[in-house]
Design an enzyme around this catalytic site. Structure first.
Site, short mmCIF file in Angstrom:
data_model
loop_
_atom_site.label_atom_id
_atom_site.label_comp_id
_atom_site.label_asym_id
_atom_site.label_seq_id
_atom_site.Cartn_x
_atom_site.Cartn_y
_atom_site.Cartn_z
N HIS A 1 42.16 -75.75 -22.42
CA HIS A 1 43.05 -75.40 -23.53
C HIS A 1 44.28 -76.30 -23.62
O HIS A 1 44.94 -76.33 -24.66
CB HIS A 1 43.46 -73.93 -23.41
N HIS B 1 32.66 -75.58 -23.09
CA HIS B 1 33.53 -74.41 -23.18
C HIS B 1 33.08 -73.52 -24.34
O HIS B 1 32.97 -73.98 -25.48
CB HIS B 1 34.98 -74.83 -23.37
N ALA B 2 32.81 -72.26 -24.05
CA ALA B 2 32.25 -71.35 -25.06
C ALA B 2 33.23 -71.15 -26.22
O ALA B 2 34.44 -70.99 -26.01
CB ALA B 2 31.93 -70.01 -24.42
N HIS C 1 34.13 -62.65 -32.15
CA HIS C 1 34.76 -63.57 -33.11
C HIS C 1 33.93 -63.69 -34.37
O HIS C 1 34.45 -63.63 -35.49
CB HIS C 1 34.89 -64.97 -32.49
N HIS D 1 31.70 -61.39 -26.00
CA HIS D 1 33.03 -61.80 -26.44
C HIS D 1 32.94 -62.73 -27.65
O HIS D 1 33.62 -62.52 -28.66
CB HIS D 1 33.75 -62.50 -25.29
N GLU D 2 32.15 -63.80 -27.55
CA GLU D 2 32.09 -64.79 -28.63
C GLU D 2 31.55 -64.17 -29.92
O GLU D 2 32.02 -64.49 -31.02
CB GLU D 2 31.24 -65.99 -28.21
N ARG E 1 47.40 -65.98 -26.85
CA ARG E 1 46.42 -65.09 -27.48
C ARG E 1 45.56 -64.39 -26.44
O ARG E 1 45.16 -63.23 -26.63
CB ARG E 1 45.52 -65.89 -28.43
N TYR E 2 45.24 -65.08 -25.34
CA TYR E 2 44.36 -64.49 -24.33
C TYR E 2 45.11 -63.45 -23.49
O TYR E 2 44.53 -62.45 -23.07
CB TYR E 2 43.79 -65.59 -23.43
N TYR F 1 53.78 -64.67 -35.40
CA TYR F 1 53.45 -63.30 -35.00
C TYR F 1 54.23 -62.23 -35.76
O TYR F 1 54.49 -61.15 -35.23
CB TYR F 1 53.67 -63.14 -33.50
N GLU G 1 40.72 -62.55 -30.05
CA GLU G 1 40.15 -62.60 -28.70
C GLU G 1 39.80 -61.21 -28.18
O GLU G 1 38.88 -61.04 -27.39
CB GLU G 1 41.14 -63.28 -27.74
#
Length: 604
Positions: A503, A343-344, A377, A373-374, A512-513, A212, A401
């Site tokens: 996860h 899982h998306a 990405h 959301h997806e 990250r979420y 990071y 995300e």
């Protein structure tokens, strides 16, 4: 599996010769850039095979696809470790530029699970990782004694209001899916830690935190600072929600003080609570007048049309349409004839234009939001495609995300009217604002502690402060500490409840979420300001504003080519991740919650 397959820095590499890998002396700095160019070219090429193997394994789970994914994953791991070890030898070379040092660190932290150079370790690590993910994909719980798969049990947890059924689903899923993973996960941690230490990190968690653009310990402090900012709002929401659950179920099921029973919150992991909005909605002002799922059904939407609507939002900002291959190759609905990972996730298989999503879409509100959301990405992946390989990533994984999340915040009544889902005469008035905010908070605010504790647990597992014989206790202690929830039944060390969350067996870092839930409000507040929005922030929609899209694309095109504060500044003008925008968004709700909680025994 790579949920963001274009984020190949997480997964790909090619072999170096044993002579190079065993070199003991520090190579001259002049060789560093040549080495990086060679590594990036080889990693790009290998990723093309790896991505396809991972896609097949995620969308067609069987012994053969498991074997292929494990085979190529072992190659990936061995080769990435070899490159990371070589990169580590340049770390102390004099004369390196700051950017070369950054690229070398990116290479050292390229794998989520690094294998040591011990013979057979990469094969064993990838076999364990593949087995854990596949076990999750095949997992089933029960409802009224009958088997039920993962996507169906998630949906049922959101709609059932029978506490006995909720308990059965929760317990069966955690027992059937999580518990059998415990030994394999313990072995995986041991191997990955050995690999991380060879790369110069204290443990795998420290390696994760080193990605990071700041020291690992400073990043941990950053997450703690953000949590301290937003925790009071979460506490107010918890207190109010517990009161409503107590009114619904009574003291024998949910007491009016202490923690909340995990299975009552409308979600298998109690990570988002929006599915029980009907229980907590205040009378009168809580009736929003519409449900997105009902609107979709009434307008004849199917999963494909839902994805088309999501594409339409990005098109309205000026982004070019998705390629035809997206529609030809994505998994948008669950196949009837095989096991898949439901899982998306979003994928970029060629690091260029072969972008896809993988979902088991149902026509409901949650999946409509997930689609937006997806696709975030996918549009991010396509925007940064022209960079060198190590920069084919988000500014940090929280950015990746947050893009789709902040777009999804714009799924407001104004947006729903513009796309023809909601009749303009049925837009809820200002008297419904508290209901609109509460519905958002049940997902956005409720998630915050869960988003933090997943990796808090893993960091402890990796550094040894959480020993294998205390995995379950530590998990439940953290969930009580941060979320204020407890399991519906007592749990002992024969259980492995962390494994029941994708996860963990999927080995996807989770902080990250947490970052995304905060960043999305910074992005959203910025976009609304740029769009000239004048009303309440939570009603803002920047749909159709191409100026916002152009400014956003400037940030997206940067990929990982600059430290994340530079990318944040390019869009928002700010350089720090902060919870202030989130608190501003929910400020009216927090005041209202505090009024509702007067006289209550809040906390747990």
């Amino acid at each position: 599996m790579k949920m963001l397959a274009s984020m190949a820095v997480l997964s790909a590499a090619l072999v170096v010769s044993p002579a190079v890998a065993q070199q003991e002396t520090t190579p001259p700095a002049t060789n560093a850039n040549a080495f990086l160019e060679k590594a990036e070219k080889a990693m790009f090429d290998q990723s093309l095979v790896q991505n396809h193997a991972d896609w097949i394994n995620a969308t067609y789970i069987n012994d053969d696809s498991d074997a292929l994914a494990a085979y190529f994953g072992a190659i990936r791991t061995r080769m990435t470790v070899d490159y990371a070890l070589e990169a580590a030898k340049f770390a102390d070379a004099p004369g390196l530029s700051a950017e070369t040092k950054r690229r070398l660190l990116m290479l050292r932290t390229a794998l989520t699970l690094p294998a040591p150079t011990t013979s057979g370790a990469a094969d064993e690590l990838n076999s364990l990782a593949t087995s854990l993910q596949s076990a999750y994909g095949k997992g089933k719980g029960t409802l009224r004694g009958q088997p039920i798969n993962g996507s169906d049990i998630e949906a049922a947890m959101g709609t059932s209001r029978n506490p006995d059924e909720l308990k059965e689903m929760w317990v069966s899923w955690h027992d059937n899916v999580g518990a059998p993973m415990r030994q394999d996960y313990t072995e995986l941690v041991s191997i990955a830690n050995a690999g991380a230490k060879e790369l110069g990190f204290a443990d795998t968690g420290a390696m994760w935190r080193s990605k990071y653009d700041m020291p690992a310990d400073d990043f941990a402090k950053l997450t703690d600072r953000i949590w301290a900012e937003v925790k009071p709002l979460y506490n107010d929401l918890h207190c109010y929600t517990r009161t409503k659950l107590n009114e619904k179920y009574g003291n024998p099921v949910q007491p009016d003080n202490g923690p909340i029973r995990a299975d009552l919150l409308g979600n298998m992991w109690a990570q988002e609570w929006g599915n029980i909005y009907d229980i907590v909605a205040p009378k009168g002002i809580g009736d929003l007048g519409y449900d997105i799922g009902d609107l979709l059904t009434a307008r004849g939407y199917d999963p494909i049309k839902m994805v088309k609507a999501g594409e339409g939002f990005y098109s309205s900002l000026g982004f070019k349409p998705l390629p035809q291959t997206f529609w030809d190759r994505s998994q948008i609905v669950k196949p009837r004839d095989r096991d898949v990972v439901c899982h998306a996730s979003a994928w970029d298989l060629d690091n260029k234009d072969d972008i896809r999503i993988k979902m088991c879409t149902k026509v409901n509100s949650d999946d409509f939001v997930t689609i937006h959301h997806e696709l975030g990405h996918n549009y991010y992946q396509r925007a940064y495609q022209n960079h060198p390989y190590l920069y084919l990533d988000g500014a940090n994984d929280g950015f990746h995300e947050a893009i789709g999340d902040f777009v999804a915040l714009s799924i407001t009544p104004d947006y729903l009217v513009k796309i023809g889902l909601l009749d303009a005469t049925k837009v809820p008035g200002p008297d419904k604002d508290m209901g609109l905010l509460l519905r958002q908070a049940m997902d956005k605010v409720a998630f915050l502690p869960f988003g933090l504790l997943i990796d808090k647990w893993r960091w402890g597992v990796f550094d040894g402060t959480i020993a294998p014989d205390h995995y379950e206790q530590a998990w439940n202690d953290l969930r009580r500490q941060y979320q204020g929830i407890v399991p519906p039944v007592s749990r002992d060390e024969t259980a492995f409840d962390p494994g029941a969350k994708f996860h963990i067996p999927g080995n996807t870092p989770y902080t990250r979420y947490f970052l995304a839930r905060v960043l999305q409000f910074q992005f959203y507040e910025t976009a609304c300001r740029q769009a000239g929005w004048k009303g309440p922030l939570h009603r803002c929609s920047f749909y159709g504003n191409k100026a916002v899209g152009q400014k956003l694309n400037t940030m997206l095109e940067m990929g990982a080519s600059k430290p994340w504060p530079d990318a944040l500044q390019a869009f928002t003008g700010q350089r720090d991740i902060s919870g202030k925008a989130l608190l501003a968004y929910f400020a009216p709700l927090q005041k209202w919650l505090q009024e509702q909680n007067k006289g209550k025994s809040c906390g747990w």
